[in-house]
Enzyme design. Structure first.
Site, PDB file in Angstrom:
ATOM      1  N   TYR A  96      44.908 -44.214  35.208  1.00  0.00           N
ATOM      2  CA  TYR A  96      46.135 -43.797  35.887  1.00  0.00           C
ATOM      3  C   TYR A  96      45.788 -42.961  37.126  1.00  0.00           C
ATOM      4  O   TYR A  96      44.972 -42.040  37.075  1.00  0.00           O
ATOM      5  CB  TYR A  96      47.032 -42.966  34.956  1.00  0.00           C
ATOM      6  CG  TYR A  96      48.207 -42.365  35.701  1.00  0.00           C
ATOM      7  CD1 TYR A  96      49.294 -43.156  36.054  1.00  0.00           C
ATOM      8  CD2 TYR A  96      48.195 -41.031  36.105  1.00  0.00           C
ATOM      9  CE1 TYR A  96      50.349 -42.632  36.785  1.00  0.00           C
ATOM     10  CE2 TYR A  96      49.241 -40.493  36.832  1.00  0.00           C
ATOM     11  CZ  TYR A  96      50.317 -41.298  37.172  1.00  0.00           C
ATOM     12  OH  TYR A  96      51.357 -40.781  37.906  1.00  0.00           O
ATOM     13  N   ASN A 125      47.942 -32.587  41.198  1.00  0.00           N
ATOM     14  CA  ASN A 125      48.664 -32.717  39.932  1.00  0.00           C
ATOM     15  C   ASN A 125      48.508 -31.472  39.063  1.00  0.00           C
ATOM     16  O   ASN A 125      47.956 -31.527  37.969  1.00  0.00           O
ATOM     17  CB  ASN A 125      48.146 -33.954  39.181  1.00  0.00           C
ATOM     18  CG  ASN A 125      49.228 -34.610  38.366  1.00  0.00           C
ATOM     19  OD1 ASN A 125      50.377 -34.212  38.422  1.00  0.00           O
ATOM     20  ND2 ASN A 125      48.858 -35.631  37.611  1.00  0.00           N
ATOM     21  N   GLN A 152      76.599  14.924  24.257  1.00  0.00           N
ATOM     22  CA  GLN A 152      75.422  14.075  24.434  1.00  0.00           C
ATOM     23  C   GLN A 152      75.353  13.591  25.875  1.00  0.00           C
ATOM     24  O   GLN A 152      76.363  13.559  26.571  1.00  0.00           O
ATOM     25  CB  GLN A 152      75.505  12.835  23.529  1.00  0.00           C
ATOM     26  CG  GLN A 152      75.762  13.101  22.071  1.00  0.00           C
ATOM     27  CD  GLN A 152      75.970  11.804  21.318  1.00  0.00           C
ATOM     28  OE1 GLN A 152      75.071  11.345  20.626  1.00  0.00           O
ATOM     29  NE2 GLN A 152      77.132  11.197  21.445  1.00  0.00           N
ATOM     30  N   ARG A 181      70.715   8.281  27.565  1.00  0.00           N
ATOM     31  CA  ARG A 181      70.463   8.447  26.132  1.00  0.00           C
ATOM     32  C   ARG A 181      69.927   7.176  25.481  1.00  0.00           C
ATOM     33  O   ARG A 181      69.094   7.250  24.572  1.00  0.00           O
ATOM     34  CB  ARG A 181      71.749   8.915  25.445  1.00  0.00           C
ATOM     35  CG  ARG A 181      71.647   9.124  23.949  1.00  0.00           C
ATOM     36  CD  ARG A 181      72.703  10.103  23.432  1.00  0.00           C
ATOM     37  NE  ARG A 181      74.014   9.800  23.937  1.00  0.00           N
ATOM     38  CZ  ARG A 181      74.942   9.060  23.297  1.00  0.00           C
ATOM     39  NH1 ARG A 181      74.652   8.540  22.116  1.00  0.00           N
ATOM     40  NH2 ARG A 181      76.141   8.866  23.822  1.00  0.00           N
ATOM     41  N   ASN A 184      46.635 -34.420  35.165  1.00  0.00           N
ATOM     42  CA  ASN A 184      46.773 -35.681  34.448  1.00  0.00           C
ATOM     43  C   ASN A 184      46.262 -36.800  35.360  1.00  0.00           C
ATOM     44  O   ASN A 184      46.656 -36.853  36.529  1.00  0.00           O
ATOM     45  CB  ASN A 184      48.226 -35.946  34.060  1.00  0.00           C
ATOM     46  CG  ASN A 184      48.368 -37.262  33.316  1.00  0.00           C
ATOM     47  OD1 ASN A 184      47.750 -37.449  32.277  1.00  0.00           O
ATOM     48  ND2 ASN A 184      49.156 -38.180  33.853  1.00  0.00           N
ATOM     49  N   LYS A 187      77.234   8.213  49.590  1.00  0.00           N
ATOM     50  CA  LYS A 187      78.279   7.226  49.313  1.00  0.00           C
ATOM     51  C   LYS A 187      77.844   5.836  49.782  1.00  0.00           C
ATOM     52  O   LYS A 187      78.111   4.823  49.128  1.00  0.00           O
ATOM     53  CB  LYS A 187      79.594   7.640  49.969  1.00  0.00           C
ATOM     54  CG  LYS A 187      80.781   6.762  49.571  1.00  0.00           C
ATOM     55  CD  LYS A 187      82.076   7.260  50.190  1.00  0.00           C
ATOM     56  CE  LYS A 187      82.550   8.548  49.545  1.00  0.00           C
ATOM     57  NZ  LYS A 187      83.006   8.296  48.147  1.00  0.00           N
ATOM     58  N   GLU A 240      62.427 -39.244  40.431  1.00  0.00           N
ATOM     59  CA  GLU A 240      61.341 -40.224  40.552  1.00  0.00           C
ATOM     60  C   GLU A 240      61.536 -41.396  39.588  1.00  0.00           C
ATOM     61  O   GLU A 240      60.828 -41.539  38.605  1.00  0.00           O
ATOM     62  CB  GLU A 240      59.993 -39.515  40.304  1.00  0.00           C
ATOM     63  CG  GLU A 240      58.782 -40.221  40.866  1.00  0.00           C
ATOM     64  CD  GLU A 240      58.127 -41.103  39.813  1.00  0.00           C
ATOM     65  OE1 GLU A 240      58.067 -42.323  40.051  1.00  0.00           O
ATOM     66  OE2 GLU A 240      57.692 -40.564  38.780  1.00  0.00           O
ATOM     67  N   ASN A 273      61.451 -41.430  35.806  1.00  0.00           N
ATOM     68  CA  ASN A 273      60.199 -41.131  35.108  1.00  0.00           C
ATOM     69  C   ASN A 273      60.105 -39.639  34.818  1.00  0.00           C
ATOM     70  O   ASN A 273      59.697 -39.222  33.735  1.00  0.00           O
ATOM     71  CB  ASN A 273      59.011 -41.596  35.957  1.00  0.00           C
ATOM     72  CG  ASN A 273      57.674 -41.225  35.343  1.00  0.00           C
ATOM     73  OD1 ASN A 273      57.389 -41.592  34.212  1.00  0.00           O
ATOM     74  ND2 ASN A 273      56.860 -40.497  36.090  1.00  0.00           N
TER      75      ASN A 273
END
EC number: 4.3.1.24
Length: 743
Positions: A120, A287, A377, A383, A413, A484, A512, A515
């Site tokens: 390939y 690739n 708190q 916190r 590949n 601000k 493609e 594929n």
């Protein structure tokens, strides 16, 4: 269900100055059998601090001359950053083991081509066209290059007929991304699974050494069969395609690209001969996931810094907001809810707040009456920050591992096993691992931004910031709206972060000839993450600027309150000593000082004169109640005492105003030094002083104090210019050594 016994809990490593991570071991009570759930909840401890420090030290070593060595297995994210951003030298591991592995895989390809074996991408077409056959692999490689050189780039650097809507060179990738991709591709090829020659990898390194960077299209890769299109431009530069352009020459400015010339011209200028690609090498270069991995690695390198910086700023924010160290107590995080990222985050902030004079480091129990009217708190942004940041730390650690592995993988590949001679057809070019890492990272960056924005908004808001003026104005707020603009801009930043946090992978399209029906969009996701980093750094820069202003105002407030205590005491003695004994004077002074501080906290939106009049007036009712209470059985004396109240209030107001004005003048003119809050800080002090002393960013308000007598922007630069200095220090890594030294 397993019951955890309290007396079987043991902490193996307590919090310490080294910011070590707690591990909690829970032993099941023997009366019930172990639960598979309980036995599985012992997650690995995180140590982002160690990752950050090690990466920083490694980067510094490369910047000092140590070369990045490529062997296919040990490439780090710091090394990618060094070669990509700092022009670190790169060397190939030329040991016999490495070169023999390459030679074996290359021989497999050469033998099979000679034997007429179908392979390939060597004797077949590509992708959905793999049903075609040829016995001319070099021409096939040329056709591959021709097909992939389809990216859109600016055709010329000449002046345009019309002003563009965006920077035309924004169509090209930044050089750092390309250099990182070349490095990672070399590291993949040197593993010996792609069937390429040693000479090809050497030629790629020649380009890096000569600082020749191909001009690569920003868009066009779906990162499925690797980053085909971007890598084709690297390949074109290697073999001297005259239509492929490169960046060359010296960098003369931070703005705009270097000189752009054809690859042929650049190779000739540096006496580099173009390479003629052999069979399989065209595909071997293209690739792979090198561009996706490069952008991801560079993004993560900065993401670690911003994540730790968020923790540091949370500690500084706790100081600026007069918060409590108890939010980060080991019991809450290491014992009660031991998520590893939460533990580490709390550990960092707990240690950074040690010795602070602004944060409450030792909490005292109070009666209901003593803390009436006070928020019991800290609010959630302080916190619950460890619980909010912790999961982001865990995801970031996971992403670091994923991308480091990707940088040391063979993403090609077909793959060639040189030992067995077998050619494997697979899909290691599918970059979904990179995509997932980037999606997680980008979402985490948004969460960090949301936290920073919430803390910053609280700091600027006078109803939430415990007595600081609105917009962190150091002068009368009616004519000073200092922060601000930062507040508004920060909302824009965090909104954009939220938009950017959306996943890219949900938009994958079939490509493609169907594929590539699934693909990763990893490079696009990485690009979005880089954008998120930029936006988050703007937000963090704004917050750090605001924190430094708030710390100075908190220092001024500390002096002001001490001065007001003295004024109140002196005026009470002067006005009421004929009517009260020493015990009553002392008791009422304590009450009055408490009332004055509460009044100061609730009147911060008022201009100084009106504010001090209101503060003094707040003593009227308590005075009347006190002077007509049990201490006065003599009505005549009580009446005489009451008649002194108006004059007493007037003196308090006048002296309070004079004191505030004097302190404002001292702080804004440098009378308290360039870093007036330093004496109240401890471990976070280096960050504050980096802003004030190293960057030279002064406390804001001098122009306002002087009523803009010289105009706007004459006595001081704009707020945006100061925030920009902080942003550049973060972007360029100048702040990193300061953060490293905190640990």
């Amino acid at each position: 269900m397993t019951i955890l016994s309290a007396d079987t809990l043991s902490i193996t490593r307590p919090y310490s100055n080294s910011l070590s991570t707690l591990k909690v071991i829970a032993t099941p009570v023997t009366e019930s059998p172990p639960s598979p759930v309980a036995s599985s909840i012992s997650p690995n401890a995180t140590n982002l601090v160690e990752e950050f420090i090690n990466a920083h030290k490694e980067l510094q070593s490369y910047k000092s001359g140590r070369p990045v060595v490529l062997d296919g297995h040990t490439l780090s994210i710091a090394a990618v950053a060094a070669a990509a951003r700092y022009d670190a030298g790169v060397e190939l591991d030329d040991s016999p083991l490495v070169k023999d592995r390459l030679l074996q895989s290359r021989q497999v390809v050469a033998d099979k081509v000679e034997q007429g074996t179908s392979i390939y991408g060597v004797t077949t077409g590509f992708g959905g066209s793999a049903d075609t056959r040829t016995d001319q692999p070099i021409l096939l490689g040329n056709a591959l290059m021709q097909m992939q050189h389809s990216g859109i780039l600016p055709s010329s650097s000449k002046p345009l007929d019309a002003l563009p809507l965006q920077d035309p060179f924004g169509l090209a990738m930044p050089e750092s991304w390309v250099r990182g991709a070349m490095l990672i591709r070399m590291n993949s090829l040197i593993r010996g699974h792609s069937g390429v020659r040693w000479e090809l990898i050497e030629k790629m390194n020649d380009l890096l050494r000569a600082n020749i960077t191909p001009v690569v299209p920003l868009r066009g890769s779906i990162s499925a069969s690797g980053d085909l299109q971007p890598l084709s431009y690297v390949a074109g530069a290697l073999y001297g395609n005259p239509s492929i352009r490169v960046f060359d020459g010296e960098r003369t400015s931070a703005l705009g690209p270097r000189k752009i010339v054809s690859s042929v011209e650049a190779l000739e200028a540096h006496s580099i001969s173009p390479i003629s690609l052999a069979c399989k090498e065209h595909l071997g270069i293209l690739n792979g996931t090198a561009f996706s991995a490069s952008v991801a690695a560079l993004a993560l390198h900065d993401a670690v810094h911003l994540t730790l910086l968020t923790q540091v700023l949370t500690a500084m924010g706790a100081e600026a907001l007069a918060g409590t160290r108890g939010n980060f107590d080991p019991f809450i995080h290491a014992v009660a809810r031991p998520h590893p990222g939460q533990i580490e985050t709390a550990d960092v902030i707990w240690n950074l707040l040690e010795g602070s004079k602004f944060a409450t480091t030792e909490e005292e129990e109070m009666t209901i009456d003593e803390d009436k009217g006070h928020l019991r708190q800290d609010r959630y942004p302080l916190r619950t920050s460890p619980q909010f940041i912790g999961p982001q730390v865990e995801d970031l650690i996971a992403s670091l591992a994923t991308i480091t592995l990707e940088c040391n993988s063979t993403t090609d590949n077909p793959l060639v096993d040189g030992e067995t001679g077998k050619v494997h057809n697979g899909g290691n070019f599918q970059a979904m691992a990179v995509t997932n890492a980037m999606e997680k990272t980008r979402l985490s960056l948004h969460h960090l931004g949301k936290l920073v924005f919430s803390q910053c908004a609280e700091l600027i808001n006078p109803t939430m910031n415990r007595g600081l003026p609105p917009s962190l104005a150091a002068t009368d707020p009616s004519l000073n709206y200092h922060a601000k603009g930062i507040d508004i801009a920060s909302a824009a930043y965090v909104a954009e972060l939220g938009y950017l946090a959306n996943p890219v992978s949900t938009h994958i399209q079939s490509a493609e000839m169907h594929n590539q029906a699934i693909n990763s969009m990893a490079l696009v996701s990485g690009r979005a993450t880089i954008t998120s980093l930029e936006v988050l750094s703007l937000l963090i820069s704004s917050y750090l600027y605001a924190i430094c202003q708030a710390l100075d105002l908190r220092a001024l407030q500390h002096e002001l309150y001490e001065g007001l205590d003295a004024i109140v005491k002196e005026e009470i003695i002067a006005a009421f000593s004929p009517f009260l004994d020493d015990y009553e004077i002392t008791r009422f002074t304590a009450i009055s000082c408490h009332i004055v501080r509460d009044a100061m906290d609730s009147t911060s939106t008022m201009d100084a004169k009106d504010r001090m009049t209101s503060v003094a007036a707040s003593l009227t009712t308590p005075l009347v109640d006190f002077l007509t209470g049990e201490a006065f059985s003599d009505v005549v004396s009580a009446g005489q005492a009451l008649t002194t109240i108006p004059a007493f209030r007037a003196r308090i107001a006048a002296r309070g105003y004079e004191l505030l004005d004097e302190l404002r003048r001292a702080y804004l003119s440098g009378g308290r030094g360039l870093a007036p809050a330093s004496r109240f800080l401890n471990k976070t002090r280096p960050v504050y002083e980096f802003v004030r002393l190293t960057l030279g960013i002064k406390m804001h308000g001098a122009e306002n104090y002087n009523d803009f007598e010289n105009g706007v922007g004459v006595d001081d630069v704009t707020t945006g210019q100061n925030v920009s200095l902080i942003h550049e220090a973060i972007r360029d890594g100048k702040l990193q050594p300061i953060i490293v030294d905190l640990f």
